[in-house]
Scaffold this motif. Structure first.
Motif, PDB file in Angstrom:
ATOM      1  N   LEU A  83     -21.343  -3.446  -9.165  1.00 29.88           N
ATOM      2  CA  LEU A  83     -22.323  -4.530  -8.994  1.00 29.88           C
ATOM      3  C   LEU A  83     -21.667  -5.889  -9.238  1.00 29.88           C
ATOM      4  O   LEU A  83     -21.879  -6.850  -8.471  1.00 29.88           O
ATOM      5  CB  LEU A  83     -23.492  -4.317  -9.961  1.00 29.88           C
ATOM      6  CG  LEU A  83     -24.692  -5.266  -9.902  1.00 29.88           C
ATOM      7  CD1 LEU A  83     -25.885  -4.620 -10.594  1.00 29.88           C
ATOM      8  CD2 LEU A  83     -24.422  -6.611 -10.561  1.00 29.88           C
ATOM      9  N   ARG A  84     -20.876  -5.987 -10.297  1.00 27.11           N
ATOM     10  CA  ARG A  84     -20.218  -7.260 -10.626  1.00 27.11           C
ATOM     11  C   ARG A  84     -19.290  -7.737  -9.515  1.00 27.11           C
ATOM     12  O   ARG A  84     -19.045  -8.942  -9.377  1.00 27.11           O
ATOM     13  CB  ARG A  84     -19.404  -7.105 -11.918  1.00 27.11           C
ATOM     14  CG  ARG A  84     -20.209  -6.987 -13.194  1.00 27.11           C
ATOM     15  CD  ARG A  84     -19.260  -6.783 -14.363  1.00 27.11           C
ATOM     16  NE  ARG A  84     -19.930  -6.595 -15.625  1.00 27.11           N
ATOM     17  CZ  ARG A  84     -20.270  -7.580 -16.470  1.00 27.11           C
ATOM     18  NH1 ARG A  84     -19.993  -8.828 -16.139  1.00 27.11           N
ATOM     19  NH2 ARG A  84     -20.874  -7.308 -17.609  1.00 27.11           N
ATOM     20  N   SER A  85     -18.774  -6.796  -8.722  1.00 27.28           N
ATOM     21  CA  SER A  85     -17.827  -7.169  -7.670  1.00 27.28           C
ATOM     22  C   SER A  85     -18.503  -7.745  -6.435  1.00 27.28           C
ATOM     23  O   SER A  85     -17.825  -8.293  -5.561  1.00 27.28           O
ATOM     24  CB  SER A  85     -16.997  -5.939  -7.269  1.00 27.28           C
ATOM     25  OG  SER A  85     -17.765  -5.030  -6.494  1.00 27.28           O
ATOM     26  N   LEU A  86     -19.821  -7.610  -6.342  1.00 25.82           N
ATOM     27  CA  LEU A  86     -20.521  -8.096  -5.156  1.00 25.82           C
ATOM     28  C   LEU A  86     -20.604  -9.618  -5.165  1.00 25.82           C
ATOM     29  O   LEU A  86     -20.707 -10.253  -6.210  1.00 25.82           O
ATOM     30  CB  LEU A  86     -21.928  -7.507  -5.073  1.00 25.82           C
ATOM     31  CG  LEU A  86     -22.043  -5.999  -4.892  1.00 25.82           C
ATOM     32  CD1 LEU A  86     -23.493  -5.612  -4.678  1.00 25.82           C
ATOM     33  CD2 LEU A  86     -21.184  -5.506  -3.740  1.00 25.82           C
ATOM     34  N   ASN A  87     -20.584 -10.158  -3.984  1.00 23.92           N
ATOM     35  CA  ASN A  87     -20.671 -11.608  -3.784  1.00 23.92           C
ATOM     36  C   ASN A  87     -21.936 -11.904  -2.985  1.00 23.92           C
ATOM     37  O   ASN A  87     -22.159 -11.305  -1.929  1.00 23.92           O
ATOM     38  CB  ASN A  87     -19.415 -12.077  -3.031  1.00 23.92           C
ATOM     39  CG  ASN A  87     -19.468 -13.537  -2.654  1.00 23.92           C
ATOM     40  OD1 ASN A  87     -20.133 -13.913  -1.691  1.00 23.92           O
ATOM     41  ND2 ASN A  87     -18.758 -14.359  -3.401  1.00 23.92           N
ATOM     42  N   ASP A  88     -22.761 -12.812  -3.477  1.00 24.98           N
ATOM     43  CA  ASP A  88     -24.028 -13.102  -2.799  1.00 24.98           C
ATOM     44  C   ASP A  88     -23.819 -13.511  -1.346  1.00 24.98           C
ATOM     45  O   ASP A  88     -24.581 -13.110  -0.461  1.00 24.98           O
ATOM     46  CB  ASP A  88     -24.793 -14.200  -3.530  1.00 24.98           C
ATOM     47  CG  ASP A  88     -25.469 -13.716  -4.801  1.00 24.98           C
ATOM     48  OD1 ASP A  88     -25.445 -12.501  -5.069  1.00 24.98           O
ATOM     49  OD2 ASP A  88     -26.029 -14.562  -5.526  1.00 24.98           O
ATOM     50  N   GLY A  89     -22.799 -14.310  -1.081  1.00 29.26           N
ATOM     51  CA  GLY A  89     -22.543 -14.756   0.283  1.00 29.26           C
ATOM     52  C   GLY A  89     -22.199 -13.600   1.202  1.00 29.26           C
ATOM     53  O   GLY A  89     -22.686 -13.524   2.338  1.00 29.26           O
ATOM     54  N   GLY A 121     -31.112  -4.395  -6.192  1.00 26.12           N
ATOM     55  CA  GLY A 121     -31.725  -4.667  -4.893  1.00 26.12           C
ATOM     56  C   GLY A 121     -32.980  -5.503  -4.984  1.00 26.12           C
ATOM     57  O   GLY A 121     -33.357  -6.164  -4.007  1.00 26.12           O
ATOM     58  N   GLY A 122     -33.659  -5.487  -6.152  1.00 23.93           N
ATOM     59  CA  GLY A 122     -34.805  -6.370  -6.332  1.00 23.93           C
ATOM     60  C   GLY A 122     -34.381  -7.825  -6.317  1.00 23.93           C
ATOM     61  O   GLY A 122     -35.069  -8.691  -5.766  1.00 23.93           O
ATOM     62  N   ARG A 123     -33.231  -8.097  -6.925  1.00 26.19           N
ATOM     63  CA  ARG A 123     -32.693  -9.458  -6.884  1.00 26.19           C
ATOM     64  C   ARG A 123     -32.313  -9.839  -5.455  1.00 26.19           C
ATOM     65  O   ARG A 123     -32.599 -10.957  -5.004  1.00 26.19           O
ATOM     66  CB  ARG A 123     -31.476  -9.581  -7.802  1.00 26.19           C
ATOM     67  CG  ARG A 123     -30.862 -10.978  -7.797  1.00 26.19           C
ATOM     68  CD  ARG A 123     -29.652 -11.065  -8.728  1.00 26.19           C
ATOM     69  NE  ARG A 123     -29.054 -12.399  -8.684  1.00 26.19           N
ATOM     70  CZ  ARG A 123     -28.176 -12.796  -7.779  1.00 26.19           C
ATOM     71  NH1 ARG A 123     -27.756 -11.935  -6.839  1.00 26.19           N
ATOM     72  NH2 ARG A 123     -27.685 -14.016  -7.791  1.00 26.19           N
ATOM     73  N   TYR A 124     -31.669  -8.913  -4.721  1.00 27.89           N
ATOM     74  CA  TYR A 124     -31.294  -9.235  -3.342  1.00 27.89           C
ATOM     75  C   TYR A 124     -32.516  -9.367  -2.441  1.00 27.89           C
ATOM     76  O   TYR A 124     -32.498 -10.140  -1.473  1.00 27.89           O
ATOM     77  CB  TYR A 124     -30.306  -8.198  -2.811  1.00 27.89           C
ATOM     78  CG  TYR A 124     -28.909  -8.426  -3.331  1.00 27.89           C
ATOM     79  CD1 TYR A 124     -28.299  -9.668  -3.189  1.00 27.89           C
ATOM     80  CD2 TYR A 124     -28.204  -7.427  -3.993  1.00 27.89           C
ATOM     81  CE1 TYR A 124     -27.027  -9.902  -3.696  1.00 27.89           C
ATOM     82  CE2 TYR A 124     -26.930  -7.659  -4.493  1.00 27.89           C
ATOM     83  CZ  TYR A 124     -26.349  -8.898  -4.338  1.00 27.89           C
ATOM     84  OH  TYR A 124     -25.093  -9.140  -4.839  1.00 27.89           O
ATOM     85  N   ALA A 125     -33.573  -8.644  -2.746  1.00 25.77           N
ATOM     86  CA  ALA A 125     -34.822  -8.832  -2.003  1.00 25.77           C
ATOM     87  C   ALA A 125     -35.370 -10.233  -2.230  1.00 25.77           C
ATOM     88  O   ALA A 125     -35.800 -10.919  -1.292  1.00 25.77           O
ATOM     89  CB  ALA A 125     -35.836  -7.771  -2.424  1.00 25.77           C
ATOM     90  N   PHE A 126     -35.356 -10.667  -3.478  1.00 25.42           N
ATOM     91  CA  PHE A 126     -35.838 -12.010  -3.825  1.00 25.42           C
ATOM     92  C   PHE A 126     -34.965 -13.073  -3.158  1.00 25.42           C
ATOM     93  O   PHE A 126     -35.470 -14.061  -2.592  1.00 25.42           O
ATOM     94  CB  PHE A 126     -35.814 -12.178  -5.346  1.00 25.42           C
ATOM     95  CG  PHE A 126     -36.572 -13.360  -5.870  1.00 25.42           C
ATOM     96  CD1 PHE A 126     -37.885 -13.237  -6.292  1.00 25.42           C
ATOM     97  CD2 PHE A 126     -35.971 -14.608  -5.967  1.00 25.42           C
ATOM     98  CE1 PHE A 126     -38.587 -14.336  -6.792  1.00 25.42           C
ATOM     99  CE2 PHE A 126     -36.652 -15.698  -6.468  1.00 25.42           C
ATOM    100  CZ  PHE A 126     -37.968 -15.565  -6.884  1.00 25.42           C
ATOM    101  N   LEU A 127     -33.650 -12.873  -3.184  1.00 24.12           N
ATOM    102  CA  LEU A 127     -32.731 -13.816  -2.552  1.00 24.12           C
ATOM    103  C   LEU A 127     -32.971 -13.888  -1.047  1.00 24.12           C
ATOM    104  O   LEU A 127     -33.033 -14.987  -0.468  1.00 24.12           O
ATOM    105  CB  LEU A 127     -31.282 -13.396  -2.832  1.00 24.12           C
ATOM    106  CG  LEU A 127     -30.175 -14.197  -2.144  1.00 24.12           C
ATOM    107  CD1 LEU A 127     -30.245 -15.671  -2.518  1.00 24.12           C
ATOM    108  CD2 LEU A 127     -28.802 -13.616  -2.489  1.00 24.12           C
ATOM    109  N   ILE A 147     -32.879 -12.769 -11.694  1.00 24.05           N
ATOM    110  CA  ILE A 147     -33.619 -13.759 -10.900  1.00 24.05           C
ATOM    111  C   ILE A 147     -33.803 -15.048 -11.678  1.00 24.05           C
ATOM    112  O   ILE A 147     -33.601 -16.140 -11.143  1.00 24.05           O
ATOM    113  CB  ILE A 147     -34.984 -13.189 -10.461  1.00 24.05           C
ATOM    114  CG1 ILE A 147     -34.772 -12.048  -9.460  1.00 24.05           C
ATOM    115  CG2 ILE A 147     -35.861 -14.289  -9.849  1.00 24.05           C
ATOM    116  CD1 ILE A 147     -36.046 -11.327  -9.066  1.00 24.05           C
ATOM    117  N   ALA A 148     -34.165 -14.934 -12.939  1.00 28.60           N
ATOM    118  CA  ALA A 148     -34.422 -16.152 -13.717  1.00 28.60           C
ATOM    119  C   ALA A 148     -34.057 -15.989 -15.193  1.00 28.60           C
ATOM    120  O   ALA A 148     -34.829 -16.360 -16.079  1.00 28.60           O
ATOM    121  CB  ALA A 148     -35.888 -16.564 -13.591  1.00 28.60           C
ATOM    122  N   PRO A 149     -32.870 -15.438 -15.506  1.00 30.59           N
ATOM    123  CA  PRO A 149     -32.491 -15.308 -16.915  1.00 30.59           C
ATOM    124  C   PRO A 149     -32.035 -16.645 -17.489  1.00 30.59           C
ATOM    125  O   PRO A 149     -31.618 -17.535 -16.743  1.00 30.59           O
ATOM    126  CB  PRO A 149     -31.317 -14.328 -16.856  1.00 30.59           C
ATOM    127  CG  PRO A 149     -30.678 -14.637 -15.537  1.00 30.59           C
ATOM    128  CD  PRO A 149     -31.810 -14.976 -14.602  1.00 30.59           C
TER     129      PRO A 149
END
Length: 242
Positions: A83-89, A121-127, A147-149
């Motif tokens: 998970l840490r290795s993933l990049n949002d872009g 995936g909940g975070r990626y859904a929100f994004l 999402i909002a920590p």
């Protein structure tokens, strides 16, 4: 419709991205839903989930954001490292490819697809709901962390700045006993959505913890899973089906 009335297979979404696609056996067209995985990969649970959505009348596509890597639920160490290795872009590029495929798939109706995500995936859904707002018909996110920590333990970028761009309805599910997503994070999300005038709903299940929807996890809560599934299907039926 039951899962026996569905068809499912691995497909190529793009040159280096595959996905698990399930759809009703009837020709359609049908509304579509993109499913974002937890941190453990496209495992039996998510293949089964895609078939359940297909049984409810949707073309369900799970993009393989982990590119073939699957981790046991007991192996949180390696799953979180991935998970840490993933990049949002990079992930959003794969989201674009997934949405492009659904837009041209012969079994998919012409409306905007839904988005469904769990945990990571909940975070990626929100994004996706904010970053690709013009391409989303409705989004349901289950216990999306990061999402909002105040400070994310995994170093992820908070997403509240994506809220002004959101257009479609949003449904959020949380467990009150989720030790990784505190109630004050719920409050920050709710405050930001309300201040921006967005249409949303939030459901908090008093006896449920993180991962309550997955029947392969020790934190599974049958009551919360059943209720949240019913509410999610009702939500998608109202906003994705004619």
């Amino acid at each position: 419709m039951s899962t026996t009335d569905t068809q499912a297979e691995w497909i190529d979404i793009a040159s280096e991205l595959r996905g698990y696609l399930a759809r009703p056996a009837t020709a359609g067209p049908h509304p579509a839903v993109v499913i974002f995985i937890e941190a453990y990969g496209v495992n039996d649970h998510f293949r089964s989930l895609a078939k359940r959505l297909a049984g409810a009348g949707y073309v369900a596509l799970v993009p393989d954001l982990y590119h073939g890597h699957v981790y046991d639920y007991a192996d949180s160490e390696h799953a979180i490292a991935h998970l840490r290795s993933l990049n949002d872009g990079q992930v959003m590029g794969e989201v674009d490819a997934t949405l492009d495929l659904l837009a041209t798939h012969p079994a998919v109706a012409g409306g905007k697809p839904g988005i469904l995500g769990f945990c990571m995936g909940g975070r990626y859904a929100f994004l996706t709901h904010g970053a690709r707002a013009d391409r989303v018909g409705a989004t349901a996110a289950f216990y999306g962390g990061g999402i909002a920590p105040v400070q994310d333990r995994l170093g992820r970028v908070p997403l509240l700045d994506r809220i002004p761009s959101m257009q479609a309805p949003l449904l959020l599910h949380y467990g009150a006993k989720d030790g990784s997503i505190a109630p004050d994070e719920h409050a920050r999300i709710v405050e930001a959505l309300s201040a921006a005038g967005k249409r949303y709903g939030i459901e908090v299940y008093p006896e449920a913890g993180h991962g309550f929807f997955c029947d392969q996890r020790a934190s599974y809560h049958a009551g919360a899973a059943a209720e949240s599934w019913r509410l999610t299907l009702d939500f998608f039926a109202r906003h994705l089906k004619d």
